[in-house]
Design a protein around this motif. Structure first.
Motif, PDB file in Angstrom:
ATOM      1  N   GLY A 115      -4.036   2.500  -3.232  1.00 53.53           N
ATOM      2  CA  GLY A 115      -3.636   3.508  -4.212  1.00 53.53           C
ATOM      3  C   GLY A 115      -2.864   4.669  -3.605  1.00 53.53           C
ATOM      4  N   LYS A 116      -2.926   4.810  -2.303  1.00 53.52           N
ATOM      5  CA  LYS A 116      -2.235   5.914  -1.616  1.00 53.52           C
ATOM      6  C   LYS A 116      -0.828   5.549  -1.171  1.00 53.52           C
ATOM      7  N   GLY A 117      -0.457   4.274  -1.311  1.00 52.46           N
ATOM      8  CA  GLY A 117       0.892   3.874  -0.929  1.00 52.46           C
ATOM      9  C   GLY A 117       0.928   2.507  -0.296  1.00 52.46           C
ATOM     10  N   ARG A 118       2.125   2.028  -0.072  1.00 55.22           N
ATOM     11  CA  ARG A 118       2.348   0.700   0.483  1.00 55.22           C
ATOM     12  C   ARG A 118       2.000   0.653   1.969  1.00 55.22           C
ATOM     13  N   PHE A 119       1.581  -0.522   2.410  1.00 55.08           N
ATOM     14  CA  PHE A 119       1.279  -0.752   3.816  1.00 55.08           C
ATOM     15  C   PHE A 119       2.509  -1.357   4.482  1.00 55.08           C
ATOM     16  N   ILE A 120       2.783  -0.954   5.725  1.00 58.57           N
ATOM     17  CA  ILE A 120       3.948  -1.510   6.413  1.00 58.57           C
ATOM     18  C   ILE A 120       3.597  -2.763   7.209  1.00 58.57           C
ATOM     19  N   SER A 121       2.302  -2.975   7.428  1.00 60.68           N
ATOM     20  CA  SER A 121       1.868  -4.170   8.160  1.00 60.68           C
ATOM     21  C   SER A 121       0.377  -4.401   7.926  1.00 60.68           C
ATOM     22  N   LYS A 122      -0.113  -5.545   8.395  1.00 61.70           N
ATOM     23  CA  LYS A 122      -1.540  -5.851   8.303  1.00 61.70           C
ATOM     24  C   LYS A 122      -2.335  -4.875   9.170  1.00 61.70           C
ATOM     25  N   GLU A 123      -1.748  -4.479  10.281  1.00 61.55           N
ATOM     26  CA  GLU A 123      -2.365  -3.493  11.171  1.00 61.55           C
ATOM     27  C   GLU A 123      -2.528  -2.151  10.432  1.00 61.55           C
ATOM     28  N   ASP A 124      -1.503  -1.744   9.706  1.00 60.60           N
ATOM     29  CA  ASP A 124      -1.526  -0.516   8.918  1.00 60.60           C
ATOM     30  C   ASP A 124      -2.577  -0.623   7.799  1.00 60.60           C
ATOM     31  N   LEU A 125      -2.627  -1.779   7.147  1.00 57.23           N
ATOM     32  CA  LEU A 125      -3.609  -2.015   6.086  1.00 57.23           C
ATOM     33  C   LEU A 125      -5.020  -1.851   6.630  1.00 57.23           C
ATOM     34  N   GLN A 126      -5.274  -2.445   7.784  1.00 59.13           N
ATOM     35  CA  GLN A 126      -6.609  -2.370   8.381  1.00 59.13           C
ATOM     36  C   GLN A 126      -6.961  -0.931   8.782  1.00 59.13           C
ATOM     37  N   ALA A 127      -5.993  -0.219   9.341  1.00 59.01           N
ATOM     38  CA  ALA A 127      -6.242   1.160   9.776  1.00 59.01           C
ATOM     39  C   ALA A 127      -6.553   2.079   8.598  1.00 59.01           C
ATOM     40  N   HIS A 128      -5.821   1.926   7.503  1.00 55.65           N
ATOM     41  CA  HIS A 128      -6.012   2.812   6.356  1.00 55.65           C
ATOM     42  C   HIS A 128      -7.189   2.429   5.468  1.00 55.65           C
ATOM     43  N   SER A 129      -7.459   1.136   5.339  1.00 58.45           N
ATOM     44  CA  SER A 129      -8.540   0.702   4.455  1.00 58.45           C
ATOM     45  C   SER A 129      -9.881   0.601   5.172  1.00 58.45           C
ATOM     46  N   LYS A 130      -9.856   0.516   6.501  1.00 59.15           N
ATOM     47  CA  LYS A 130     -11.068   0.391   7.310  1.00 59.15           C
ATOM     48  C   LYS A 130     -11.848  -0.896   7.019  1.00 59.15           C
ATOM     49  N   ILE A 131     -11.144  -1.938   6.529  1.00 59.88           N
ATOM     50  CA  ILE A 131     -11.820  -3.215   6.326  1.00 59.88           C
ATOM     51  C   ILE A 131     -11.674  -4.041   7.598  1.00 59.88           C
ATOM     52  N   GLY A 132     -12.560  -4.994   7.774  1.00 57.73           N
ATOM     53  CA  GLY A 132     -12.605  -5.773   9.004  1.00 57.73           C
ATOM     54  C   GLY A 132     -11.476  -6.777   9.151  1.00 57.73           C
ATOM     55  N   LYS A 133     -11.303  -7.217  10.372  1.00 52.09           N
ATOM     56  CA  LYS A 133     -10.260  -8.199  10.694  1.00 52.09           C
ATOM     57  C   LYS A 133     -10.489  -9.504   9.949  1.00 52.09           C
ATOM     58  N   SER A 134     -11.745  -9.900   9.768  1.00 56.05           N
ATOM     59  CA  SER A 134     -12.033 -11.156   9.059  1.00 56.05           C
ATOM     60  C   SER A 134     -11.577 -11.082   7.605  1.00 56.05           C
ATOM     61  N   ALA A 135     -11.709  -9.919   6.974  1.00 56.24           N
ATOM     62  CA  ALA A 135     -11.238  -9.743   5.596  1.00 56.24           C
ATOM     63  C   ALA A 135      -9.716  -9.814   5.545  1.00 56.24           C
ATOM     64  N   ILE A 136      -9.049  -9.231   6.527  1.00 54.04           N
ATOM     65  CA  ILE A 136      -7.586  -9.285   6.610  1.00 54.04           C
ATOM     66  C   ILE A 136      -7.155 -10.747   6.789  1.00 54.04           C
ATOM     67  N   ASP A 137      -7.855 -11.474   7.656  1.00 56.83           N
ATOM     68  CA  ASP A 137      -7.537 -12.884   7.883  1.00 56.83           C
ATOM     69  C   ASP A 137      -7.720 -13.707   6.606  1.00 56.83           C
ATOM     70  N   LYS A 138      -8.775 -13.412   5.853  1.00 54.87           N
ATOM     71  CA  LYS A 138      -9.033 -14.125   4.599  1.00 54.87           C
ATOM     72  C   LYS A 138      -7.930 -13.835   3.583  1.00 54.87           C
ATOM     73  N   LEU A 139      -7.493 -12.576   3.486  1.00 53.98           N
ATOM     74  CA  LEU A 139      -6.392 -12.215   2.584  1.00 53.98           C
ATOM     75  C   LEU A 139      -5.114 -12.963   2.973  1.00 53.98           C
ATOM     76  N   SER A 140      -4.863 -13.062   4.270  1.00 52.95           N
ATOM     77  CA  SER A 140      -3.682 -13.782   4.763  1.00 52.95           C
ATOM     78  C   SER A 140      -3.785 -15.270   4.452  1.00 52.95           C
ATOM     79  N   GLU A 141      -4.952 -15.836   4.704  1.00 55.03           N
ATOM     80  CA  GLU A 141      -5.188 -17.267   4.470  1.00 55.03           C
ATOM     81  C   GLU A 141      -4.936 -17.637   3.009  1.00 55.03           C
ATOM     82  N   LEU A 142      -5.294 -16.754   2.096  1.00 55.67           N
ATOM     83  CA  LEU A 142      -5.135 -17.013   0.669  1.00 55.67           C
ATOM     84  C   LEU A 142      -3.725 -16.706   0.166  1.00 55.67           C
TER      85      LEU A 142
END
Length: 159
Positions: A115-142
């Motif tokens: 809601g605060k703006g677009r992410f420039i990368s998965k690394e940026d998404l993880q840093a701003h959302s504070k969600i784990g790497k496994s959740a990022i991997d699952k989002l990518s997998e899907l």
């Protein structure tokens, strides 16, 4: 009444409130994949765990929804709600929490960060959302993060 006259609203509300075994990966990838997983669950119906029984019940509701001609739309992390399913353009967008491995807390963090703006990368998404790497991997997998680079690092190709 709602199931007949407002079917999309009914299904969105049902999945948001009552569905305890809903899984994006099993149920939102199209009717054929759902039928495959439904047959697999039915073949071992005697040995299903409580969670799998809940998933089977929810699969039957999704099967009914598909049979009536309704569909899911892919999750857009900038539009999807953390726990509520939404009706958008005649389709249902699942909640972020419907992704297996994404708990309600992580879904809320992702929704708030998106809601605060677009992410420039998965690394940026993880840093701003504070969600784990496994959740990022699952989002990518899907395929939810298709087109998003892994890191903030830019690469230059000199030919």
């Amino acid at each position: 009444y709602c199931k007949v006259f407002y079917p999309l609203a009914y299904y969105a509300a049902y999945f948001s409130i009552r569905a305890s075994g809903f899984t994006y990966k099993l149920m939102c990838q199209g009717r054929d994949k759902l039928e495959y997983h439904l047959a697999e669950y039915k073949s071992r119906s005697d040995s299903l765990s409580k969670k799998e029984q809940d998933t089977l019940r929810d699969m039957r509701i999704v099967q009914e929804m598909y049979a009536r001609g309704f569909e899911f739309m892919p999750i857009d992390i900038y539009v999807a709600d953390d726990i509520r399913f939404q009706v958008i353009d005649g389709k249902i967008m699942p909640s972020l929490a419907s992704i297996e491995g994404m708990g309600e807390k992580a879904a809320k963090q992702l929704k708030d960060a998106a809601g605060k703006g677009r992410f420039i990368s998965k690394e940026d998404l993880q840093a701003h959302s504070k969600i784990g790497k496994s959740a990022i991997d699952k989002l990518s997998e899907l395929g939810i993060l298709d087109g998003m680079p892994d890191t903030n690092q830019l690469t230059f190709d000199f030919v």
